[in-house]
Design a protein around this motif. Sequence first.
Motif, short mmCIF file in Angstrom:
data_model
loop_
_atom_site.label_atom_id
_atom_site.label_comp_id
_atom_site.label_asym_id
_atom_site.label_seq_id
_atom_site.Cartn_x
_atom_site.Cartn_y
_atom_site.Cartn_z
N LEU A 41 34.55 13.22 -0.94
CA LEU A 41 34.82 13.12 0.50
C LEU A 41 33.58 12.67 1.29
CD1 LEU A 41 36.85 16.44 0.95
CD2 LEU A 41 37.77 14.10 0.94
N ASN A 42 32.50 12.35 0.56
CA ASN A 42 31.22 11.97 1.17
C ASN A 42 30.64 13.07 2.05
OD1 ASN A 42 30.54 9.47 0.04
ND2 ASN A 42 32.09 8.48 1.32
N ARG A 43 30.95 14.28 1.72
CA ARG A 43 30.36 15.44 2.40
C ARG A 43 29.21 15.92 1.50
NH1 ARG A 43 35.46 18.94 4.35
NH2 ARG A 43 33.79 20.41 4.86
N ASN A 44 28.16 15.12 1.49
CA ASN A 44 27.11 15.25 0.49
C ASN A 44 26.30 16.53 0.61
OD1 ASN A 44 27.79 12.79 -0.76
ND2 ASN A 44 26.73 11.68 0.84
N THR A 45 26.06 16.99 1.82
CA THR A 45 25.29 18.22 1.99
C THR A 45 26.04 19.40 1.39
OG1 THR A 45 24.31 17.32 4.00
CG2 THR A 45 24.14 19.70 3.69
N GLU A 46 27.35 19.48 1.66
CA GLU A 46 28.15 20.55 1.06
C GLU A 46 28.23 20.40 -0.45
OE1 GLU A 46 30.65 20.16 5.00
OE2 GLU A 46 29.45 18.79 3.82
N ALA A 47 28.35 19.16 -0.91
CA ALA A 47 28.41 18.91 -2.36
C ALA A 47 27.14 19.43 -3.03
CB ALA A 47 28.59 17.43 -2.63
N LEU A 48 25.99 19.09 -2.45
CA LEU A 48 24.72 19.56 -3.02
C LEU A 48 24.65 21.09 -3.07
CD1 LEU A 48 21.87 17.28 -1.60
CD2 LEU A 48 22.56 17.58 -3.97
N ARG A 49 25.13 21.71 -2.01
CA ARG A 49 25.09 23.17 -1.97
C ARG A 49 25.86 23.77 -3.15
NH1 ARG A 49 28.37 26.51 1.69
NH2 ARG A 49 28.91 24.49 2.56
N TYR A 50 27.05 23.25 -3.42
CA TYR A 50 27.86 23.80 -4.52
C TYR A 50 27.32 23.41 -5.89
CZ TYR A 50 31.20 25.93 -1.44
OH TYR A 50 31.79 26.75 -0.52
N PHE A 51 26.79 22.20 -6.03
CA PHE A 51 26.18 21.82 -7.31
C PHE A 51 24.96 22.69 -7.60
CE2 PHE A 51 28.01 17.34 -6.65
CZ PHE A 51 29.14 17.63 -7.42
N ARG A 52 24.17 22.97 -6.57
CA ARG A 52 22.99 23.82 -6.75
C ARG A 52 23.40 25.26 -7.08
NH1 ARG A 52 19.69 20.59 -2.24
NH2 ARG A 52 18.55 19.24 -3.67
N LYS A 53 24.48 25.71 -6.46
CA LYS A 53 25.00 27.04 -6.79
C LYS A 53 25.43 27.09 -8.25
CE LYS A 53 27.74 30.90 -5.37
NZ LYS A 53 26.98 31.84 -6.17
N ALA A 54 26.12 26.03 -8.69
CA ALA A 54 26.54 25.94 -10.09
C ALA A 54 25.32 25.99 -11.01
CB ALA A 54 27.34 24.65 -10.32
N LEU A 55 24.26 25.32 -10.62
CA LEU A 55 23.04 25.28 -11.42
C LEU A 55 22.35 26.65 -11.45
CD1 LEU A 55 21.92 22.98 -13.04
CD2 LEU A 55 20.52 22.34 -11.08
N GLU A 56 22.47 27.41 -10.36
CA GLU A 56 21.94 28.77 -10.37
C GLU A 56 22.70 29.64 -11.37
OE1 GLU A 56 22.11 30.43 -6.42
OE2 GLU A 56 20.91 28.79 -5.59
N ILE A 57 24.01 29.41 -11.45
CA ILE A 57 24.85 30.19 -12.36
C ILE A 57 24.57 29.81 -13.80
CG2 ILE A 57 27.25 30.61 -13.07
CD1 ILE A 57 28.00 30.02 -10.07
N MET A 58 24.41 28.52 -14.05
CA MET A 58 24.19 28.02 -15.40
C MET A 58 23.00 27.04 -15.38
SD MET A 58 27.10 26.50 -17.99
CE MET A 58 28.33 27.71 -17.57
N PRO A 59 21.78 27.57 -15.37
CA PRO A 59 20.59 26.72 -15.28
C PRO A 59 20.55 25.67 -16.40
CG PRO A 59 19.98 29.02 -15.01
CD PRO A 59 21.42 28.99 -15.45
N GLY A 60 20.19 24.45 -16.01
CA GLY A 60 20.04 23.37 -16.99
C GLY A 60 21.33 22.70 -17.41
N GLN A 61 22.46 23.09 -16.83
CA GLN A 61 23.74 22.52 -17.24
C GLN A 61 23.78 21.04 -16.86
OE1 GLN A 61 26.79 21.16 -16.56
NE2 GLN A 61 27.81 21.87 -18.40
N HIS A 62 24.01 20.19 -17.85
CA HIS A 62 23.84 18.74 -17.67
C HIS A 62 24.79 18.13 -16.63
CE1 HIS A 62 27.09 18.83 -20.66
NE2 HIS A 62 27.41 17.63 -20.24
N LYS A 63 26.02 18.62 -16.54
CA LYS A 63 26.93 18.01 -15.56
C LYS A 63 26.53 18.34 -14.12
CE LYS A 63 30.90 17.09 -18.39
NZ LYS A 63 32.30 17.32 -18.66
N ALA A 64 26.06 19.54 -13.89
CA ALA A 64 25.59 19.88 -12.54
C ALA A 64 24.35 19.05 -12.20
CB ALA A 64 25.29 21.37 -12.44
N LEU A 65 23.44 18.90 -13.16
CA LEU A 65 22.25 18.07 -12.94
C LEU A 65 22.66 16.63 -12.65
CD1 LEU A 65 20.09 19.54 -15.81
CD2 LEU A 65 19.58 19.74 -13.37
N PHE A 66 23.59 16.12 -13.45
CA PHE A 66 24.09 14.76 -13.25
C PHE A 66 24.70 14.61 -11.85
CE2 PHE A 66 27.85 12.03 -13.18
CZ PHE A 66 27.31 10.80 -13.55
N ASN A 67 25.54 15.57 -11.46
CA ASN A 67 26.21 15.51 -10.17
C ASN A 67 25.21 15.55 -9.01
OD1 ASN A 67 28.82 15.26 -11.18
ND2 ASN A 67 29.08 17.47 -11.35
#
Length: 182
Positions: A27-53
């Motif tokens: 939806l091009n809501r990039n700030t919100e997208a980053l927030r959730y991808f970073r949250k995902a990364l906090e849950i699973m550090p180093g996870q390649h798909k979150a890093l990619f996203n």
Amino acid sequence: ECYLKVISLDPTNFWACNNVGSVYEELNRNTEALRYFRKALEIMPGQHKALFNIGVVLSKMGYEQKAQEYYWESIRGYNRYPYSFLNLSLLYKNEEKLDRAIVVISEGIRCNPNASFLYYNRACYLAISGNTDDAFVDVVRAAKLNPTYISYVEKDEDLENVRKLPGYEALKRLLRQELKDE
């Protein structure tokens, strides 16, 4: 909404956070997208798909250097995800660093030998750099893995010189025959 509901019930659900991030990215809501991808990364550090996203979103936001760092980290964590190699190589291509783009995508091919789109994109990079013979070899490899690529080659400006090579017409005929035989 479903993913947000899942997150409200289980705030440590990696996939729900990652998927909400993907929805916001679409939806091009990039700030919100980053927030959730970073949250995902906090849950699973180093996870390649979150890093990619995160790399995808940062690139969309114009932070190419930062995006490159996340793609590299994704590759270091899991080199069997060919899209990290592709996106990283595209950033180098856009910076007119074709040698780097070719090195990155070649490593992606080494790690993911059945990823037809990596061969196709390397063919484009090689053709742009004037190496049409090796580009032709990669067109053949991509088309053998996925014969529909020949239709892309027909239109791709980057591969104009490959289409002029003597063996190209024979390759097209062969691939069209293979498609008919399937």
